[in-house]
Write an enzyme that holds these catalytic residues in place. Structure first.
Site: not given
Ligand code: NAG
Ligand code: NAG
Ligand code: NAG
Ligand code: NAG
Length: 363
Positions: A39, A329, A332
């Site tokens: 991600s 978040d 990240h």
């Protein structure tokens, strides 16, 4: 006349000087950027998979032109900034490409997938992902089925691949308790060194496969200080970094360093650089003020469910000024941090070692 000519020559020299400089920055520095990972660099593959680990909803993308795209941050990822520095377009997610489009794309494809890992089972508790092996299967498909149409000969295709940059940013999810399989987490806790060896041994097989397919210039990212992410801090009873996770990650990063050195000498014509981002992230976390990030570093702009180990949904409250934070978040970094990291990896050979991406393209 003489006087005019002097002026002419001066003007000509001036024009030449002006002309010569921009020529150097015209056109991309490498023919393509191929992206493999999780991600941290996914540009939207997760949107096409059946998983709850996706970021195609607000607040993701609040600072990205076009909004939420599946990138797990407020704006651009490290891969986006590196593509820009190379003079290439942002790298499209493979799963978004039509058959025709995939046939035409020669500037690189992104195979990264949220929750994916080096080990095949990582992240699968929350849905499907493209693990590293599947990502390379997809690249092989491009090399054997799509790219040959765009080159006159297999020699030309090999040359193109040997000049392209291969960015690999994977392994973080292997250190996040609810993303790795129970078996792996026990192994990691019992013996971090053996676990690190298992990861690098598996990674080695995959990197060698990329080499056999024609890749030569590699940038392989370290794992960052996962123990100090807001998700791990908010899950600790004392509100501290998880030292155990940090130590396991550090053990892995050391093994990675040995692996890349050995691949460099073993694989003829290859160049493997390690993007040493652990220290950079740690610095961002400890000295956020230095980066101009003024908000509380322990907090993220938006803390998702499960103490931040799952992505934020549109119903989670989020901040207004994401780039004032280190983390967007629970796991990240914000675009601001991504930009600083990419800048260093691109041009600083003490961060991207032994050679920065800038030196890698010239080699
Ligand atoms: C890809 O390009 C080749 C050659 O131009 C063509 O034969 C093939 O049908 C194309 N595939 C698709 C799906 O368009
Ligand atoms: C979140 O962290 C707190 C504090 O350590 C813990 O009590 C709680 O069980 C955690 N919740 C989840 C869903 O992990
Ligand atoms: C949160 O903490 C609990 C208790 O220490 C632990 O069992 C759990 O695995 C942790 N969850 C995450 C996501 O770190
Ligand atoms: C991990 O986090 C701890 C706790 O803050 C910190 O003291 C330590 O330096 C970190 N570990 C490493 C290896 O950086």
């Amino acid at each position: 006349m003489g006087k005019e000519c002097n002026g002419c020559i001066a003007a000509l020299l001036f024009c030449l000087l002006l002309g010569v400089l921009p020529v150097k920055s015209e056109g991309p520095l490498a023919p393509a950027l191929y992206v493999f990972g999780d991600s941290l660099v996914d540009s939207g593959n997760s949107n096409y998979l059946s998983t709850i680990v996706r970021a195609n909803n607000p607040p993701y993308g609040v600072d990205f032109p076009g909004g939420a795209t599946g990138r797990f941050t407020n704006g651009k990822t490290v891969a986006d900034f590196i593509a820009e520095s190379l003079g290439l377009p942002l790298v499209p997610p493979d799963l978004s490409l039509s058959h025709i489009k995939r046939n035409e794309t020669t500037t690189g494809i992104n195979y990264a997938s949220g929750s994916a890992g080096i080990l095949p089972d990582t992240g699968t508790l929350f849905g499907t992902n493209l693990n590293l092996e599947s990502q390379i299967d997809m690249f092989e498909d491009s090399v054997t089925r799509n790219l040959p149409h765009k080159f006159q000969s297999s020699k030309e295709l090999s040359q193109y691949l040997s000049k392209s940059i291969f960015l690999v940013d994977i392994g973080s999810n292997e250190f996040i308790p609810n993303l790795i399989s129970g078996q792996s987490i026990n192994q990691q806790k019992k013996n971090p060194k053996d676990f690190a060896k298992l990861l690098t041994k598996t990674l080695s097989i995959h990197l060698q496969r990329l080499y056999e397919l024609g890749a030569r210039k590699f940038v392989v990212f370290e794992v960052g200080p996962i123990g100090c992410t807001p998700a791990m801090i908010s899950n600790s009873s004392k509100g501290e970094c998880n030292q155990e996770i940090n130590d396991s990650v550090t053990t892995y990063n050391k093994e990675l360093s040995s692996l890349l050195k050995s691949l460099n000498s073993k694989l003829k014509g290859s160049s493997f650089s390690q993007a040493k981002i652990y220290a950079l992230w740690m610095l961002a976390t400890e000295k956020a003020a230095k980066l101009g990030l003024t908000e509380d570093i322990v907090k993220s702009c938006c803390l998702g469910p499960s103490n931040g180990t799952l992505p934020c949904t549109s119903s989670q409250p989020s901040c207004k000024n994401a780039n004032q934070f280190v983390y967007f978040d629970g796991l990240h970094p914000t675009e601001e941090v991504n930009s600083k990291v990419a800048e260093a990896v691109f041009s600083d050979s003490s961060v991207c070692s032994p050679v920065s991406i800038q030196e890698l393209v010239e080699a």
